[in-house]
Write an enzyme that holds these catalytic residues in place. Structure first.
Site, PDB file in Angstrom:
ATOM      1  N   GLY A 409       7.908   8.394  52.946  1.00  0.00           N
ATOM      2  CA  GLY A 409       9.334   8.657  52.958  1.00  0.00           C
ATOM      3  C   GLY A 409      10.178   7.489  53.431  1.00  0.00           C
ATOM      4  N   SER A 410      11.294   7.822  54.065  1.00  0.00           N
ATOM      5  CA  SER A 410      12.382   6.871  54.297  1.00  0.00           C
ATOM      6  C   SER A 410      12.075   5.770  55.300  1.00  0.00           C
ATOM      7  CB  SER A 410      13.625   7.630  54.766  1.00  0.00           C
ATOM      8  OG  SER A 410      14.033   8.567  53.805  1.00  0.00           O
ATOM      9  N   SER A 411      10.952   5.838  55.986  1.00  0.00           N
ATOM     10  CA  SER A 411      10.615   4.782  56.941  1.00  0.00           C
ATOM     11  C   SER A 411      10.627   3.406  56.306  1.00  0.00           C
ATOM     12  CB  SER A 411       9.235   5.054  57.561  1.00  0.00           C
ATOM     13  OG  SER A 411       9.266   6.193  58.379  1.00  0.00           O
ATOM     14  N   ILE A 412      10.368   3.323  55.003  1.00  0.00           N
ATOM     15  CA  ILE A 412      10.228   2.021  54.346  1.00  0.00           C
ATOM     16  C   ILE A 412      11.538   1.486  53.772  1.00  0.00           C
ATOM     17  CG2 ILE A 412       7.803   2.451  53.807  1.00  0.00           C
ATOM     18  CD1 ILE A 412      10.243   2.535  50.959  1.00  0.00           C
ATOM     19  N   LYS A 413      12.659   2.149  54.051  1.00  0.00           N
ATOM     20  CA  LYS A 413      13.923   1.752  53.414  1.00  0.00           C
ATOM     21  C   LYS A 413      14.394   0.363  53.838  1.00  0.00           C
ATOM     22  CE  LYS A 413      15.616   6.390  52.381  1.00  0.00           C
ATOM     23  NZ  LYS A 413      16.531   7.495  52.769  1.00  0.00           N
TER      24      LYS A 413
END
Length: 729
Positions: A409-413
């Protein structure tokens, strides 16, 4: 006319004899000349070869067990050591026949008791063929008669025994004494000449050891000595990561036989089989002693001389802090079991009241993995993994940080925004409108924080509130498109997908972290070609899979201003010294694998967005960073990112919740990643982010001596009303 002289018979005989003697002398001369040439050839031309064979016959590198190097943590705490144990050895002299070994096994059987569980059926059958012909005749009379009559060969008869004599029949024939003798014989018969093998170790009793010592003169080739086995002062903590060593019975593992044989090992050498023991085999293995044997004409050893003494293996010091490791394992257990109990209590209350619209399946919540590292040099300080098994018991899953990958999910944004900068589709500080997206095929996308309105945000705030739409628009721009309502998704996104993946890879996402362990999983990267929906999902961490180690390397790359540093567990190699730390022979420093290209302004936007995600409440808009609840009260301040990814477990929808961060935010010395897979698919999300907060607190407590703070305590009475209303309010 002169009369012809006629030789007498005696003169003729003398002449014939003289001729024969001359011929014999010539033959003798030629033979001597041939011998001289042959000796000269052997000595001058072939001399080195034969000398080498002589030396090889006399100097033997024996397999006398030498202790492996020990393994320590970064602070000198022993993690893997050696325990001495009594052992019985056998050295096979030259020309020693199998029947002589059997006689010796029978004799030795009167002194020691062996474990007979590992004896194979084939071993039993061979023993019965040689020792119990009468019993075989009663079972296989027809085959015995054929053998005696010469109608089948011994090999054919033996094969018939193998085919017909089963385990039950063999056990009826063999006595306990036979099995004990056979266990000894099996260990000895495969020994190479002049190369000691262990007959028994580990469980040799004092009485057995004393009896064998007293009878060494009667037991040809038998000696006593000491062996070793690995012991673990911290029990099961990281035991899997430390790895396994083959036993004296096993020798070279079958699956690694060719690997080790190609490196000059003997078949009965004890070697590292997995993880660190395997990875650092060349450091830990030690050196066997070299011995010169003297034998008589029959091949029996009459003297031996140590030419080169054996040497224990060198010691390996790790980057791991074992105190921090154990403390974090306790935290992981607390949070995993507490969250499971919270889910069970919420499901039970909902079963009574029926006021929650979400399906909560507590049994799916069974795993947590986390990594803590130094973001500046790649040193892994702790690797934690815990699982709840089917009986509800906690089991270790440390290797899950290395071998298990998840959609995160969004951790890699932060990597997505960076990729937008690098592909010239995004300016630092650029504003976009976060709004629900609708495409021609009916696909709709939106951000969690903003379901139905248009909100103008820049890259920094997009990271703070975890805007999906901001990332989708970056991905569309990379495919050469700007969003408009009802637009078709791009058909062929292969090139854009390649660029986006490359951007994520530069942070260590989807590629090897370089960690010094075998079997690292790099994750799944399915095809991106004519599947644009998956392509834009990749931009929010909702397509490819990553490990906890990869997430840790990713956030460390942001923390240290763009250097992706190779992860490593080995810190240094020291010479073995039983009294103190030995001299440093080798140090492992963090190798920079690549540099992420940033301008100062771009890097500032990313790092500020990560700071805001943990610390900022924008009162003007009443928007909070996604990690604000758990992290905003930390001192020193931390920065990071949260993530939630949709997944399935046994067909049920679940959420993978992930957290990455570093502290202090302005001069990072620690970074972490946490993955909680298979959490209930609810709004609000289960409050797993408090583990990340506790990890940071525990680091400062262990490393800097800060005052201890207890772990977060989950309260159903606080969380359940939020589930009822589907809100964080």
């Amino acid at each position: 006319m002169k009369r012809a002289k006629i030789k007498s018979l005696e003169a003729i005989n003398r002449q014939i004899l003289k001729s024969r003697i001359n011929i014999i002398l010539i033959i003798v001369f030629l033979l001597c000349l041939t011998l001289i040439f042959r000796l000269g050839y052997l000595q001058i031309v072939e001399g080195d070869t034969y000398q080498e064979e002589v030396e090889n016959a006399q100097y033997v590198e024996i397999n006398q067990s030498v202790p492996r190097g020990e393994i320590y943590d970064r602070n000198g705490n022993l993690l893997v050591g050696n325990e001495s144990q009594r052992a019985i050895y056998f050295t096979r002299h030259r020309n020693m026949k199998s029947n002589e070994i059997m006689d010796l096994a029978v004799e030795l059987s009167g002194y020691i008791n062996m474990d007979t569980e590992t004896i194979t059926l084939r071993d039993k059958q061979d023993y019965i063929i040689s020792q119990y012909p009468d019993e075989l005749e009663s079972i296989m009379s027809e085959q015995v008669t054929l053998l005696e009559d010469g109608n089948i060969t011994q090999d054919e008869f033996t094969q018939e025994v193998y085919n017909q004599l089963d385990e039950e029949q063999a056990d009826e024939i063999l006595t306990e004494g036979d099995l004990n003798t056979l266990a000894i014989y099996v260990r000895m018969v495969n020994a190479r000449e002049l190369n000691p093998v262990i007959v028994k170790s580990g469980d040799v009793t004092e009485e057995e050891f004393a009896k064998v010592n007293e009878s060494l003169d009667e037991l040809d080739g038998i000696t006593t000595g000491m062996d070793w086995q690995r012991h673990y002062p911290y029990d099961d903590t990281l035991k899997t990561i430390f790895g396994e060593v083959s036993s004296s019975e096993e020798g070279l593992p079958k699956e690694l036989l060719n690997y080790y044989m190609a490196r000059g090992y003997s078949r009965n050498d004890r070697v590292g089989k997995t993880y660190l023991e395997f990875q650092y085999e060349n450091v830990l293995r030690g050196e066997k002693e070299q011995v010169k044997y003297s034998t008589d004409k029959s091949g029996e050893i009459i003297n031996q001389e140590v030419i080169k003494p054996g040497k224990a293996g060198d010691d390996l010091y790790l980057t791991i802090d074992i105190e921090l490791q154990q403390e974090l394992e306790e935290l992981a257990e607390h949070h995993l079991t507490s969250l499971r109990e919270l889910a069970e209590d919420a499901a039970d209350r909902n079963a009574q009241n029926g006021d929650v619209d979400y399906t909560i399946i507590p049994d799916h919540m069974d795993t947590v993995v986390l990594v803590v590292q130094d973001p500046n040099n790649g040193e892994v300080l702790a690797m934690v993994g815990k699982k709840l098994n089917d009986e509800g018991e906690i089991v270790n899953f440390n290797y899950g940080a290395l071998t298990s990958t998840y959609v995160v999910g969004s951790s890699i944004k932060g990597a997505t925004v960076t990729t937008g900068y690098q592909n010239d589709v995004l300016e630092a500080g650029e504003f976009m409108v976060d709004e629900p997206l609708t495409f021609a095929d009916g696909t709709s996308k939106s951000s969690f924080f903003n379901r139905d309105s248009g909100v103008r945000i820049d890259d920094q705030e997009a990271l703070m509130v975890s805007s999906n739409v901001y990332m989708f628009k970056i991905a569309l721009r990379m495919a050469g498109l700007n969003y408009y309502d009802g637009m078709p998704l791009p058909n062929d996104i292969e090139e854009a997908g390649h660029k986006l993946r490359n951007g994520l890879n530069q942070f260590g996402l989807g590629v090897s972290t370089g960690i010094d362990l075998p079997n690292e999983a790099t994750g799944l990267s399915p095809e991106l070609k004519h599947n644009p929906g998956n392509y834009i999902d990749l931009a929010i961490g909702q397509y490819d899979t990553y490990s906890a180690l990869q997430l840790s390397q990713y956030v460390s790359t942001i923390a240290n201003d763009g250097q992706r540093v190779q992860l490593h567990l080995g810190k240094e190699v020291r010479g073995s010294d039983s009294n103190a730390s030995g001299p440093v022979l080798q140090s492992f420093n963090g190798k920079v694998l690549n540099n992420v290209a940033y301008t100062e302004e771009q890097l500032g936007q990313i790092q500020s967005g990560f700071y805001d995600a943990f610390n900022t409440h924008d009162e003007a808009t009443d928007r909070y960073g996604t990690g604000w609840d758990a992290y905003h009260n930390l001192e020193p301040k931390a920065a990071g990112k949260t993530g939630t990814a949709e997944a399935f477990n046994e067909g049920d929808p679940v959420l993978n919740q992930t957290y990455v961060g570093y502290a202090p935010y302005d001069d990072p010395e620690m970074a972490f990643s946490v993955i909680f897979p298979n959490m209930p698919n609810t709004i609000p999300f289960f409050p797993a982010q408090y583990l990340g907060r506790d990890v940071i607190n525990k680091y400062y407590e262990v490393v800097h001596g800060e005052e201890e703070e207890g772990p977060y305590q989950y309260e159903l009475s606080e969380f359940y009303p939020k589930l009822v209303y589907g809100s964080y309010d």
